[in-house]
Motif scaffolding. Structure first.
Motif, PDB file in Angstrom:
ATOM      1  N   MET A   1      12.372  21.645 -36.782  1.00  0.00           N
ATOM      2  CA  MET A   1      11.664  20.744 -35.875  1.00  0.00           C
ATOM      3  C   MET A   1      10.283  20.429 -36.447  1.00  0.00           C
ATOM      4  O   MET A   1       9.605  21.316 -36.971  1.00  0.00           O
ATOM      5  CB  MET A   1      11.510  21.409 -34.501  1.00  0.00           C
TER       6      MET A   1
ATOM      7  N   PHE B   1       4.194  27.046 -32.688  1.00  0.00           N
ATOM      8  CA  PHE B   1       5.344  26.353 -33.276  1.00  0.00           C
ATOM      9  C   PHE B   1       5.664  26.896 -34.668  1.00  0.00           C
ATOM     10  O   PHE B   1       6.823  27.143 -34.999  1.00  0.00           O
ATOM     11  CB  PHE B   1       5.104  24.841 -33.327  1.00  0.00           C
TER      12      PHE B   1
ATOM     13  N   HIS C   1       8.909  26.435 -37.106  1.00  0.00           N
ATOM     14  CA  HIS C   1       8.871  24.978 -37.108  1.00  0.00           C
ATOM     15  C   HIS C   1       7.688  24.476 -37.931  1.00  0.00           C
ATOM     16  O   HIS C   1       6.793  25.233 -38.303  1.00  0.00           O
ATOM     17  CB  HIS C   1       8.811  24.451 -35.678  1.00  0.00           C
TER      18      HIS C   1
ATOM     19  N   THR D   1      11.607  23.248 -26.506  1.00  0.00           N
ATOM     20  CA  THR D   1      12.808  23.937 -26.986  1.00  0.00           C
ATOM     21  C   THR D   1      13.863  24.129 -25.893  1.00  0.00           C
ATOM     22  O   THR D   1      14.829  24.861 -26.096  1.00  0.00           O
ATOM     23  CB  THR D   1      12.435  25.302 -27.599  1.00  0.00           C
TER      24      THR D   1
END
Length: 248
Positions: free
Chosen positions: A1, A20, A25, A221
């Protein structure tokens, strides 16, 4: 992501970048203060891409997005975090320049970023827009005037995005915190008067940037069929004010 975070040089934005990336990510971290971004990039490594960006500059937004390396172009999550409050004076004593700065950043900057990123998300049939609002957008208070109005705009804009995005696979959330410490928000609002800023949190246990970052990560998420339209957070020391009454 890949998450694109505006206002990422400190506070909520920096905390989001940490959350994150800690979960595997990648984060495009954008802000005006390049030195802060470089320090955060040194801390987080190759999982972040720092970009100097002023969200009030339309041309800079377009150039930043057009200049993304190929591996960073698919933005899965846009966090419109850049924003500020300026001043606590009543409306008739406030600075028009301050009002315009808040509108340019909190409203125009947010919609310009959204307008630039949203079409690609819709084309892919997936993506999440997280707009950082405020409880000030729902509950008025003395001195809140234009700041509160800009956050009310963020709330309504987000809900109208939801109306437009039904069935596209793209989600939109208004994340609205209440009293939150550990950021530069009040120092900026009080224009560098650190003593006045400290008094805002005196005797309280406010929310922390990590709380907002964890909430943003949770939203991003969730299973793709779920949309959090709006989420409002307050510390337990905060509640709702009584109506203002002038007596005598």
């Amino acid at each position: 992501m890949i998450v694109f975070i505006t206002g990422a040089s400190a506070g909520f934005g920096a905390a989001m970048a940490r959350v994150f990336t800690a979960n595997g990510h990648k984060a495009i971290i954008a802000a005006r203060r390049v030195d802060r971004l470089q320090a955060l990039a040194a801390e987080l490594g190759d999982q972040v891409l720092p970009i100097a960006l002023d969200v009030t500059d339309k041309a800079a937004i377009r150039a930043a997005l057009d200049g993304l390396p190929a591996a960073w172009r698919q933005i899965d999550v846009l966090v419109n975090n850049a924003g500020l409050a300026l001043g606590v004076k009543p409306a008739h004593e406030s600075s028009l320049d301050d009002w315009e700065t808040m509108i340019d950043t909190n409203c125009k900057g947010l919609v310009t970023m959204t307008h630039a990123v949203l079409p690609a998300m819709v084309a892919r049939g997936a993506g999440t827009i997280i707009n950082i609002g405020s409880t000030a957008g729902a509950y008025p208070y003395p001195g809140g005037n234009v700041y509160g109005a800009t956050k009310a705009f963020v709330e309504q804009f987000t809900l109208n995005l939801r109306a437009d995005l039904v069935g596209t696979g793209v989600r939109a959330t208004n994340l609205a915190p209440g009293l939150c410490g550990g950021t530069e928000f009040s120092n900026v609002r009080m224009k560098g008067d650190d003593a006045a800023a400290a008094k805002v949190y005196e005797g309280t246990v406010p929310l922390a940037p990590q709380d907002i970052a964890n909430t943003a990560y949770w939203i991003a998420t969730l299973p793709p069929h779920m949309n959090v339209n709006q989420i409002e957070l307050m510390p337990t020391c905060q509640g709702f004010s009584p109506f203002t009454i002038k007596r005598g």
